[in-house]
Structure formats: C-alpha cells, structure tokens
Design a protein around this motif. Structure first.
Motif, PDB file in Angstrom:
ATOM      1  N   PRO A  91       0.836  -1.212   0.000  1.00  0.00           N
ATOM      2  CA  PRO A  91       0.000   0.000   0.000  1.00  0.00           C
ATOM      3  C   PRO A  91       0.864   1.254   0.000  1.00  0.00           C
ATOM      4  O   PRO A  91       1.947   1.275   0.600  1.00  0.00           O
ATOM      5  CB  PRO A  91      -0.788  -0.116   1.313  1.00  0.00           C
ATOM      6  CG  PRO A  91      -0.691  -1.547   1.708  1.00  0.00           C
ATOM      7  CD  PRO A  91       0.606  -2.059   1.159  1.00  0.00           C
ATOM      8  N   LYS A  92       0.411   2.282  -0.670  1.00  0.00           N
ATOM      9  CA  LYS A  92       1.181   3.522  -0.759  1.00  0.00           C
ATOM     10  C   LYS A  92       1.402   4.117   0.618  1.00  0.00           C
ATOM     11  O   LYS A  92       0.515   4.080   1.475  1.00  0.00           O
ATOM     12  CB  LYS A  92       0.471   4.535  -1.669  1.00  0.00           C
ATOM     13  CG  LYS A  92       0.551   4.155  -3.134  1.00  0.00           C
ATOM     14  CD  LYS A  92       0.003   5.243  -4.029  1.00  0.00           C
ATOM     15  CE  LYS A  92       0.167   4.854  -5.496  1.00  0.00           C
ATOM     16  NZ  LYS A  92      -0.326   5.897  -6.408  1.00  0.00           N
ATOM     17  N   GLY A  93       2.613   4.667   0.791  1.00  0.00           N
ATOM     18  CA  GLY A  93       2.963   5.262   2.072  1.00  0.00           C
ATOM     19  C   GLY A  93       4.458   5.199   2.288  1.00  0.00           C
ATOM     20  O   GLY A  93       5.217   4.734   1.418  1.00  0.00           O
ATOM     21  N   GLU A  94       4.897   5.655   3.467  1.00  0.00           N
ATOM     22  CA  GLU A  94       6.329   5.706   3.757  1.00  0.00           C
ATOM     23  C   GLU A  94       6.962   4.323   3.776  1.00  0.00           C
ATOM     24  O   GLU A  94       8.083   4.133   3.305  1.00  0.00           O
ATOM     25  CB  GLU A  94       6.565   6.410   5.095  1.00  0.00           C
ATOM     26  CG  GLU A  94       6.309   7.906   5.049  1.00  0.00           C
ATOM     27  CD  GLU A  94       6.664   8.578   6.361  1.00  0.00           C
ATOM     28  OE1 GLU A  94       7.358   7.953   7.176  1.00  0.00           O
ATOM     29  OE2 GLU A  94       6.248   9.731   6.556  1.00  0.00           O
ATOM     30  N   GLU A  95       6.235   3.361   4.333  1.00  0.00           N
ATOM     31  CA  GLU A  95       6.787   2.005   4.417  1.00  0.00           C
ATOM     32  C   GLU A  95       7.019   1.428   3.020  1.00  0.00           C
ATOM     33  O   GLU A  95       8.040   0.792   2.752  1.00  0.00           O
ATOM     34  CB  GLU A  95       5.843   1.098   5.203  1.00  0.00           C
ATOM     35  CG  GLU A  95       6.412  -0.309   5.412  1.00  0.00           C
ATOM     36  CD  GLU A  95       5.473  -1.213   6.195  1.00  0.00           C
ATOM     37  OE1 GLU A  95       5.654  -2.437   6.086  1.00  0.00           O
ATOM     38  OE2 GLU A  95       4.582  -0.696   6.893  1.00  0.00           O
ATOM     39  N   ARG A  96       6.065   1.675   2.115  1.00  0.00           N
ATOM     40  CA  ARG A  96       6.216   1.205   0.731  1.00  0.00           C
ATOM     41  C   ARG A  96       7.425   1.859   0.069  1.00  0.00           C
ATOM     42  O   ARG A  96       8.231   1.176  -0.563  1.00  0.00           O
ATOM     43  CB  ARG A  96       4.958   1.516  -0.066  1.00  0.00           C
ATOM     44  CG  ARG A  96       5.025   1.114  -1.543  1.00  0.00           C
ATOM     45  CD  ARG A  96       3.704   1.451  -2.226  1.00  0.00           C
ATOM     46  NE  ARG A  96       3.676   1.047  -3.608  1.00  0.00           N
ATOM     47  CZ  ARG A  96       4.027   1.825  -4.640  1.00  0.00           C
ATOM     48  NH1 ARG A  96       4.477   3.061  -4.416  1.00  0.00           N
ATOM     49  NH2 ARG A  96       3.945   1.366  -5.873  1.00  0.00           N
ATOM     50  N   SER A  97       7.570   3.164   0.230  1.00  0.00           N
ATOM     51  CA  SER A  97       8.700   3.882  -0.381  1.00  0.00           C
ATOM     52  C   SER A  97      10.026   3.356   0.126  1.00  0.00           C
ATOM     53  O   SER A  97      10.972   3.155  -0.642  1.00  0.00           O
ATOM     54  CB  SER A  97       8.583   5.388  -0.093  1.00  0.00           C
ATOM     55  OG  SER A  97       7.415   5.907  -0.678  1.00  0.00           O
ATOM     56  N   ALA A  98      10.100   3.122   1.446  1.00  0.00           N
ATOM     57  CA  ALA A  98      11.339   2.603   2.034  1.00  0.00           C
ATOM     58  C   ALA A  98      11.621   1.191   1.543  1.00  0.00           C
ATOM     59  O   ALA A  98      12.777   0.833   1.254  1.00  0.00           O
ATOM     60  CB  ALA A  98      11.241   2.631   3.555  1.00  0.00           C
ATOM     61  N   SER A  99      10.562   0.397   1.432  1.00  0.00           N
ATOM     62  CA  SER A  99      10.728  -0.985   0.958  1.00  0.00           C
ATOM     63  C   SER A  99      11.209  -1.019  -0.486  1.00  0.00           C
ATOM     64  O   SER A  99      12.068  -1.828  -0.857  1.00  0.00           O
ATOM     65  CB  SER A  99       9.411  -1.755   1.090  1.00  0.00           C
ATOM     66  OG  SER A  99       9.051  -1.890   2.433  1.00  0.00           O
ATOM     67  N   ILE A 100      10.652  -0.131  -1.303  1.00  0.00           N
ATOM     68  CA  ILE A 100      11.066  -0.057  -2.710  1.00  0.00           C
ATOM     69  C   ILE A 100      12.535   0.341  -2.812  1.00  0.00           C
ATOM     70  O   ILE A 100      13.299  -0.256  -3.577  1.00  0.00           O
ATOM     71  CB  ILE A 100      10.174   0.925  -3.496  1.00  0.00           C
ATOM     72  CG1 ILE A 100       8.770   0.346  -3.664  1.00  0.00           C
ATOM     73  CG2 ILE A 100      10.785   1.244  -4.859  1.00  0.00           C
ATOM     74  CD1 ILE A 100       7.754   1.314  -4.226  1.00  0.00           C
ATOM     75  N   ALA A 101      12.931   1.353  -2.024  1.00  0.00           N
ATOM     76  CA  ALA A 101      14.324   1.813  -2.062  1.00  0.00           C
ATOM     77  C   ALA A 101      15.281   0.693  -1.663  1.00  0.00           C
ATOM     78  O   ALA A 101      16.319   0.490  -2.304  1.00  0.00           O
ATOM     79  CB  ALA A 101      14.498   3.016  -1.141  1.00  0.00           C
ATOM     80  N   ARG A 102      14.921  -0.038  -0.603  1.00  0.00           N
ATOM     81  CA  ARG A 102      15.770  -1.160  -0.158  1.00  0.00           C
ATOM     82  C   ARG A 102      15.826  -2.252  -1.226  1.00  0.00           C
ATOM     83  O   ARG A 102      16.891  -2.807  -1.516  1.00  0.00           O
ATOM     84  CB  ARG A 102      15.235  -1.748   1.149  1.00  0.00           C
ATOM     85  CG  ARG A 102      15.562  -0.939   2.386  1.00  0.00           C
ATOM     86  CD  ARG A 102      15.313  -1.750   3.653  1.00  0.00           C
ATOM     87  NE  ARG A 102      13.936  -2.234   3.730  1.00  0.00           N
ATOM     88  CZ  ARG A 102      12.921  -1.556   4.277  1.00  0.00           C
ATOM     89  NH1 ARG A 102      13.142  -0.345   4.775  1.00  0.00           N
ATOM     90  NH2 ARG A 102      11.709  -2.081   4.318  1.00  0.00           N
TER      91      ARG A 102
END
Length: 201
Positions: A91-102
């Motif tokens: 789901p969109k959000g900070e956790e998703r962005s961080a997961s994508i970057a990792r």
C-alpha cells in the motif's frame, strides 16, 4: 535455476513473469564465459604445455569457481527482482517507499557483482590467449564475447535500478562499480580481434 534444463529456463525467460530477466541472463553469459575458458584450459595440459602448467591449473580452478559464482548470481538476481515487484505491491505510504528503495538497492547488487565477475573473466581471456591450445583458440574469443555481453547487460541492470535509489551514497557506490566497464569491454573486443586475425592469416 542451476538445476533447470535449458529449454525450461528459456520458457520461463519468455514467460510473462518478473523474473528471470536480463539480470539473470547477464549472469549466465558470465557462467558460459567461465565454462569456455575452463574447457580451453583443460585442453592446454600435458607435456606440450608443461611450461604453463601452473598458470593453467590456476585458470581451471578459478574459472570453475567463477562459473559457480555466476550461477548463484543468476539465482540471486531473480530473487532480488521478485523482491522489487513485491515492494511495489505494498500500500502507498512511507513504508512502501522505504521498501522499494531497499529492494532496488538489493536488486542492483547481483548485476554489480556480475560486472566484477565478467571483468575478471576478460582478464583470464587475456591470460589464456597467448598460451592456450590453438585448436580451441576461437573458444577464447567466444568466452571474451560472452564476458562482454555479461558486462554490458549487467551494467544496464544496475543503471535501471539506480534511477529509483534516492540515497546518494548508495547511488555513488554502485555507479563507481561501473566505472571500468567500457575499458573491460574494449579489452574483450581486443581479444576477439586478435583471435580473428590469427585464424584469418
């Protein structure tokens, strides 16, 4: 992946699935390069090649290790790309962005290691070319061409992941690992050119 039949791997590669893809293909180019060099080295044994025996034994051992490493990298690449796909489904959000970057940083690692592996394979092509059994000298060129394909394909797969990595330190570190690709490609081309010149004299 290492236990797959070629026909099964190619069918999976052609399928509409996230992995395997270009990164795994780059690693397999490197594995084929290593295998070809191992074959040439094994044909460069016996009394006729006694003066190069130590070098040849070293090449056999190293190319066998690099072949196994490249196969592991093919598997790691497929797993890493699957992790990227999974991260994008969150789901969109900070956790998703961080997961994508990792996940993107992780996905760039196997092809970066393929670049390093293929660069070493080009060096081994150069080492084996002047001393290898001339009956299989074209396989040194084939190994150089396979290493070249590994280099350029792996570089592309690092670069595509770089686009989504925001951490500048991670980007710079990965980018620096690509700095010598052009030089390695040029060296691989020289090996092939030397072999072509030899067989057309």
């Amino acid at each position: 992946m290492r236990d797959s039949k070629i026909v099964d791997f190619l069918a999976e590669l052609a399928d509409k699935v996230p992995a395997p893809g270009g990164g795994a293909t780059a690693a397999l180019h490197a594995a084929q390069s290593a295998a070809l060099l191992g074959m040439v080295a094994r044909y460069t044994t016996g009394e006729r090649y006694a003066e190069h025996a130590e070098t040849v034994v070293g090449v056999i051992g190293e190319t066998d290790a690099l072949r196994a490493r490249a196969l592991r990298l093919a598997e790691e690449d497929a797993a890493a790309f699957t992790a990227v796909s999974d991260a994008y489904r969150l789901p969109k959000g900070e956790e998703r962005s961080a997961s994508i970057a990792r996940a993107l940083a992780g996905a760039a690692e196997p092809p970066a290691r393929v670049v390093e592996t293929a660069t070493r394979l080009v060096e081994l092509c150069e080492l084996l070319l002047p001393i290898g059994n001339r009956n299989v000298v074209t396989d040194v060129a084939a190994a150089a061409d396979a290493a070249r394909a590994a280099l350029t394909t792996a570089r592309l797969n690092v670069e595509i992941n770089l686009r989504g990595i925001k951490d500048e330190r991670v980007r710079e570190a990965l980018d620096s690992r690509l700095a010598d690709v052009e030089a390695a490609v040029a060296r691989a081309d020289r090996v092939t050119a030397e072999v072509r010149e030899e067989i057309t004299r």
